[in-house]
Enzyme design. Sequence first.
Site, PDB file in Angstrom:
ATOM      1  N   SER A   9       0.845  -1.197   0.000  1.00 47.11           N
ATOM      2  CA  SER A   9       0.000   0.000   0.000  1.00 47.11           C
ATOM      3  C   SER A   9       0.879   1.245   0.000  1.00 47.11           C
ATOM      4  O   SER A   9       1.634   1.492   0.948  1.00 47.11           O
ATOM      5  CB  SER A   9      -0.894   0.013   1.236  1.00 47.11           C
ATOM      6  OG  SER A   9      -1.480   1.293   1.356  1.00 47.11           O
ATOM      7  N   HIS A  34      -0.964  -1.340  -4.388  1.00 47.73           N
ATOM      8  CA  HIS A  34      -2.269  -1.059  -3.773  1.00 47.73           C
ATOM      9  C   HIS A  34      -2.422   0.449  -3.560  1.00 47.73           C
ATOM     10  O   HIS A  34      -1.597   1.081  -2.900  1.00 47.73           O
ATOM     11  CB  HIS A  34      -2.363  -1.798  -2.441  1.00 47.73           C
ATOM     12  CG  HIS A  34      -3.700  -1.739  -1.785  1.00 47.73           C
ATOM     13  ND1 HIS A  34      -4.754  -2.555  -2.156  1.00 47.73           N
ATOM     14  CD2 HIS A  34      -4.178  -0.966  -0.773  1.00 47.73           C
ATOM     15  CE1 HIS A  34      -5.811  -2.292  -1.393  1.00 47.73           C
ATOM     16  NE2 HIS A  34      -5.491  -1.322  -0.548  1.00 47.73           N
ATOM     17  N   ASP A  36      -4.884   3.378  -2.174  1.00 46.67           N
ATOM     18  CA  ASP A  36      -6.040   3.638  -1.310  1.00 46.67           C
ATOM     19  C   ASP A  36      -6.655   4.993  -1.633  1.00 46.67           C
ATOM     20  O   ASP A  36      -6.060   6.034  -1.375  1.00 46.67           O
ATOM     21  CB  ASP A  36      -5.604   3.611   0.156  1.00 46.67           C
ATOM     22  CG  ASP A  36      -5.275   2.206   0.619  1.00 46.67           C
ATOM     23  OD1 ASP A  36      -6.156   1.335   0.493  1.00 46.67           O
ATOM     24  OD2 ASP A  36      -4.146   1.972   1.088  1.00 46.67           O
ATOM     25  N   MET A  38      -9.545   7.564  -0.797  1.00 45.45           N
ATOM     26  CA  MET A  38     -10.493   7.895   0.290  1.00 45.45           C
ATOM     27  C   MET A  38     -11.074   9.282   0.044  1.00 45.45           C
ATOM     28  O   MET A  38     -10.363  10.182  -0.402  1.00 45.45           O
ATOM     29  CB  MET A  38      -9.770   7.880   1.637  1.00 45.45           C
ATOM     30  CG  MET A  38      -9.023   6.589   1.925  1.00 45.45           C
ATOM     31  SD  MET A  38      -8.383   6.560   3.602  1.00 45.45           S
ATOM     32  CE  MET A  38      -7.267   5.155   3.520  1.00 45.45           C
ATOM     33  N   HIS A  67      -8.183   0.558  -4.481  1.00 43.63           N
ATOM     34  CA  HIS A  67      -9.141   0.283  -3.401  1.00 43.63           C
ATOM     35  C   HIS A  67      -9.945   1.553  -3.146  1.00 43.63           C
ATOM     36  O   HIS A  67      -9.443   2.504  -2.545  1.00 43.63           O
ATOM     37  CB  HIS A  67      -8.348  -0.162  -2.163  1.00 43.63           C
ATOM     38  CG  HIS A  67      -9.170  -0.427  -0.952  1.00 43.63           C
ATOM     39  ND1 HIS A  67      -8.622  -0.569   0.306  1.00 43.63           N
ATOM     40  CD2 HIS A  67     -10.513  -0.596  -0.779  1.00 43.63           C
ATOM     41  CE1 HIS A  67      -9.574  -0.807   1.188  1.00 43.63           C
ATOM     42  NE2 HIS A  67     -10.735  -0.814   0.559  1.00 43.63           N
ATOM     43  N   MET A  69     -12.393   3.640  -1.252  1.00 42.58           N
ATOM     44  CA  MET A  69     -13.130   3.818   0.008  1.00 42.58           C
ATOM     45  C   MET A  69     -13.900   5.132  -0.133  1.00 42.58           C
ATOM     46  O   MET A  69     -13.572   6.139   0.496  1.00 42.58           O
ATOM     47  CB  MET A  69     -12.153   3.841   1.187  1.00 42.58           C
ATOM     48  CG  MET A  69     -11.633   2.453   1.539  1.00 42.58           C
ATOM     49  SD  MET A  69     -10.096   2.504   2.484  1.00 42.58           S
ATOM     50  CE  MET A  69      -8.939   2.687   1.141  1.00 42.58           C
ATOM     51  N   MET A 138     -11.418  -6.460   4.985  1.00 39.01           N
ATOM     52  CA  MET A 138     -10.687  -5.459   5.780  1.00 39.01           C
ATOM     53  C   MET A 138     -10.436  -6.032   7.167  1.00 39.01           C
ATOM     54  O   MET A 138     -11.354  -6.525   7.834  1.00 39.01           O
ATOM     55  CB  MET A 138     -11.492  -4.168   5.908  1.00 39.01           C
ATOM     56  CG  MET A 138     -11.614  -3.357   4.632  1.00 39.01           C
ATOM     57  SD  MET A 138     -10.043  -2.889   3.874  1.00 39.01           S
ATOM     58  CE  MET A 138      -9.269  -1.930   5.176  1.00 39.01           C
ATOM     59  N   ASP A 173      -6.457  -6.759   4.116  1.00 39.65           N
ATOM     60  CA  ASP A 173      -5.870  -5.414   4.151  1.00 39.65           C
ATOM     61  C   ASP A 173      -6.059  -4.812   5.539  1.00 39.65           C
ATOM     62  O   ASP A 173      -7.192  -4.691   6.012  1.00 39.65           O
ATOM     63  CB  ASP A 173      -6.596  -4.569   3.083  1.00 39.65           C
ATOM     64  CG  ASP A 173      -6.088  -3.148   2.973  1.00 39.65           C
ATOM     65  OD1 ASP A 173      -5.063  -2.818   3.595  1.00 39.65           O
ATOM     66  OD2 ASP A 173      -6.733  -2.369   2.242  1.00 39.65           O
TER      67      ASP A 173
HETATM   68  C1  DX5 Z   1      -6.643   1.298   5.265  1.00 36.51           C
HETATM   69  C2  DX5 Z   1      -6.117   0.973   3.902  1.00 36.51           C
HETATM   70  C3  DX5 Z   1      -4.947   0.082   3.898  1.00 36.51           C
HETATM   71  C4  DX5 Z   1      -3.717   0.628   4.622  1.00 36.51           C
HETATM   72  C5  DX5 Z   1      -2.932  -0.552   5.107  1.00 36.51           C
HETATM   73  O1  DX5 Z   1      -7.884   1.864   5.172  1.00 36.51           O
HETATM   74  O2  DX5 Z   1      -7.118   0.348   3.112  1.00 36.51           O
HETATM   75  O3  DX5 Z   1      -4.592  -0.330   2.579  1.00 36.51           O
HETATM   76  O4  DX5 Z   1      -2.917   1.437   3.825  1.00 36.51           O
HETATM   77  O5  DX5 Z   1      -1.901  -0.096   5.895  1.00 36.51           O
HETATM   78  P1  DX5 Z   1      -1.185  -1.031   6.982  1.00 36.51           P
HETATM   79  O6  DX5 Z   1      -0.649  -2.205   6.269  1.00 36.51           O
HETATM   80  O7  DX5 Z   1      -0.124  -0.128   7.518  1.00 36.51           O
HETATM   81  O8  DX5 Z   1      -2.226  -1.392   8.007  1.00 36.51           O
HETATM   82 ZN    ZN Z   2      -6.499  -0.549   1.155  1.00 32.61          ZN
END
Ligand code: DX5
Ligand code: ZN
Length: 212
Positions: A9, A34, A36, A38, A67, A69, A138, A173
């Site tokens: 990520s 990956h 993220d 948001m 991903h 969100m 998750m 994740d």
């Molecule tokens: C959280 C994200 C993850 C995050 C994981 O909402 O979807 O992808 O970056 O980070 P770690 O591996 O540090 O928990």
């Molecule tokens: Zn993620």
Amino acid sequence: MKNIIISPSILSADFVNLERDIKRVEKAGADWLHIDVMDGHFVPNITIGVPVVKSIKKVSSIPLDVHLMIENPQKYVEAFKNAGADIITFHYEAVEDVFAVINLIKSYGVKAGLSIKPQTPAENILEFLPDLDLVLIMTVEPGFGGQKFMHDCAQKIVEIKQNASDDLIIQVDGGINNITGHICTSLGANSLVAGNYIYGHNDIAQAIKSLK
Ligand code: DX5
Ligand code: ZN
């Protein structure tokens, strides 16, 4: 040995040196990247959007695992596809018509993933499994990197696996490291997302190897 897809990520990367940090994980054996996304509504945090994914596509040579969100993911599927997403995962909790969003993603020739938050039971998504390429379980509340792995969520891997074809990618994740990653792969996960564990390690190649 089973083939585990490792998807670092980039939320844990240094955004000032993003290209460098992408190349570092690619060289170290990462399978996917990956990303993220948001929106500050579906989750409390705001991160990466379409223009950044487009720029990442220019410098990366491995599939982009996006991903989402966000609320109303269906509105942005085309834009993320055009930006270069190879896999688009959205949240079960964010949409009304899950089948419609899966079909929309697949209509662009992109792999479709469906994710569930820690409080959502696996049984809620069993009916969608035959249509999906990937399920993302998750193991933290989505929103931030660096949180602690929630052990209770890992049991969902077993339920998904029992009801899915062998082709389904089961990804986890949140709080993944060499120990929690091993728990998940022994339960049947075949893709691990990790941010802090990979980027926080002083030997990134070793970190990825330990996850595999
Ligand atoms: C959280 C994200 C993850 C995050 C994981 O909402 O979807 O992808 O970056 O980070 P770690 O591996 O540090 O928990
Ligand atoms: Zn993620």
